[in-house]
Design an enzyme around this catalytic site. Structure first.
Site, mmCIF file in Angstrom:
data_model
loop_
_atom_site.group_PDB
_atom_site.id
_atom_site.type_symbol
_atom_site.label_atom_id
_atom_site.label_comp_id
_atom_site.label_asym_id
_atom_site.label_seq_id
_atom_site.Cartn_x
_atom_site.Cartn_y
_atom_site.Cartn_z
ATOM 1 N N TYR A 118 -5.095 3.255 8.278
ATOM 2 C CA TYR A 118 -6.265 2.403 8.376
ATOM 3 C C TYR A 118 -6.731 3.411 9.631
ATOM 4 C CZ TYR A 118 -3.990 0.335 4.648
ATOM 5 O OH TYR A 118 -3.199 0.391 3.355
ATOM 6 N N SER A 153 0.308 -0.863 -0.200
ATOM 7 C CA SER A 153 0.002 0.339 0.496
ATOM 8 C C SER A 153 1.024 1.142 -0.119
ATOM 9 C CB SER A 153 -0.823 0.647 1.135
ATOM 10 O OG SER A 153 -2.441 -0.819 1.156
ATOM 11 N N VAL A 195 1.084 -3.778 3.641
ATOM 12 C CA VAL A 195 1.288 -5.326 4.823
ATOM 13 C C VAL A 195 2.800 -5.856 3.834
ATOM 14 C CG1 VAL A 195 -0.967 -5.773 5.117
ATOM 15 C CG2 VAL A 195 -0.081 -6.199 2.611
ATOM 16 N N LYS A 216 0.808 3.507 -3.134
ATOM 17 C CA LYS A 216 -0.848 4.686 -2.986
ATOM 18 C C LYS A 216 -0.093 5.842 -3.185
ATOM 19 C CE LYS A 216 -3.609 1.369 -1.253
ATOM 20 N NZ LYS A 216 -4.707 0.132 0.315
ATOM 21 N N TYR A 247 -3.309 -1.929 -10.427
ATOM 22 C CA TYR A 247 -3.431 -1.917 -8.751
ATOM 23 C C TYR A 247 -2.966 -3.259 -7.566
ATOM 24 C CZ TYR A 247 -4.841 -2.459 -4.068
ATOM 25 O OH TYR A 247 -4.408 -2.422 -2.431
HETATM 26 N N1 GLU Z 1 -2.135 -5.122 -2.155
HETATM 27 C C1 GLU Z 1 -2.677 -5.488 -0.500
HETATM 28 C C2 GLU Z 1 -4.330 -5.548 -0.744
HETATM 29 O O1 GLU Z 1 -4.828 -4.485 -1.967
HETATM 30 C C3 GLU Z 1 -2.448 -3.927 0.011
HETATM 31 C C4 GLU Z 1 -2.629 -3.382 1.639
HETATM 32 C C5 GLU Z 1 -1.856 -3.199 2.486
HETATM 33 O O2 GLU Z 1 -0.474 -3.139 1.914
HETATM 34 O O3 GLU Z 1 -2.426 -2.222 3.663
HETATM 35 O O4 GLU Z 1 -5.126 -5.891 0.646
#
Ligand code: GLU
Length: 310
Positions: free
Chosen positions: A246, A67, A264, A70, A194
């Site tokens: 988050y 993430s 993650v 992003k 993505y």
């Molecule tokens: N590729 C992961 C997902 O979409 C990213 C989530 C993250 O890194 O928080 O589940």
């Protein structure tokens, strides 16, 4: 800096203190290709606006940025679309897990912010604009090579494939957004981009270097490349502070006091505006999907350096 300690000394202290915490937390085993990573690893790099790079631990081990991508896709989208992007995605913390679908129904397909999965899918769709997914993936890799000043930066196609095979929640989010008219391209094309952006591999050295423009008003202080405007850099930092972890974003702001974005894969990019870009990595995650040791390390770094936006 506490008692006149150098940045090298501070990172040495942080790295040695973190040894006692390694192994806590769980790797992101919902993505099969990430399940086999040894959680007992830790790396940290601080790249300062005056060109200094200080590293400790496994600073050269590449990991999946997940993430954290992003933040960079958001930068690209703001450069391409400007403020029009905010008609399709909000700027408020979600208070929900990264992959939550519950708010989307009530809020009629406008994700709370660009740093949760739903928001990132909209950002990716905005960049894709019904174009060629392979070209956007290449453009993203190119952008990241420039930011990291390293041509070897690449995507781990096994991780991208693994997430493609198991990313049912992301597929649900994308289809739900499409039903509300907030995905314009083909859903499978958006998901493909993505999953590939998330599967980008960087080590802490490359990630810290890549984030430097956010610590320096949108301009890379080393290459002098103008990546974004000062106002956009400030706004991206604001979103990282309020939404970058988050439903634990408030806790991160409280403990660390710097804008940060977790992934993650166990990485966190933190920005000390005017001072440095910091990358930390340790794959064991806490219950909110953020690196357990990474957050601890940044908390210690902030306390030892006095770096804070407050
Ligand atoms: N590729 C992961 C997902 O979409 C990213 C989530 C993250 O890194 O928080 O589940």
């Amino acid at each position: 800096m506490e008692q006149g300690k150098s940045l090298t000394e501070v990172l040495g202290i942080v790295a040695s203190e973190m040894q006692a915490h390694l192994g806590h937390g769980r790797v992101a085993d919902y993505i099969p290709a990430l399940a086999k990573i040894d959680p007992r690893q830790f790396g940290i790099v601080a790249a300062s606006c005056d060109g200094q790079v200080v590293a400790a631990g496994d600073a050269d081990m590449a990991f999946s940025v997940q993430s954290i991508s992003k933040v960079f896709m958001l930068t690209m989208a703001l450069e391409k679309l400007g403020g029009a992007l905010w008609r399709r995605v909000g700027k408020e913390p979600s208070g929900s897990p990264f992959n939550s679908i519950v708010q989307l129904e009530n809020e009629r397909g406008i994700p709370r912010n660009p740093l949760i999965n739903a928001g990132a899918l909209v950002v990716t769709d905005a960049l894709l604009a019904r174009g060629d997914p392979a070209a956007l993936i290449d453009g993203f890799v190119e952008f990241m090579r420039d930011r990291a000043n390293d041509e070897s930066v690449s995507i781990d196609s096994e991780v991208a494939r693994s997430e493609g095979e198991t990313g049912f929640r992301n597929a649900s989010l994308a289809n739900f957004l499409k039903a509300f008219g907030n995905i314009h391209s083909d859903v499978n094309d958006v998901l493909r981009v993505y999953f590939h952006q998330c599967a980008l591999r960087l080590n802490c050295r490359q990630l810290a270097r890549a984030g430097l423009y956010l610590a320096h008003c949108g301009v890379d202080p080393v290459s002098h490349a103008k990546v974004t405007t000062a106002q956009r850099a400030r706004r991206i930092n604001a979103l990282m502070m309020t939404c970058g972890h988050y439903d634990a974003s408030g806790d991160f702001a409280f403990r660390v006091g710097l804008p940060g974005k977790s992934g993650v894969g166990g990485g966190i990019l933190a920005i000390a505006p005017g001072r440095a870009s910091i990358a930390v990595w340790s794959p064991g995650l806490n219950e909110w999907g953020n690196s357990h040791v990474g957050v601890l390390a940044l908390e210690r770094l902030a306390s030892l350096t006095g770096w804070s936006v407050f």
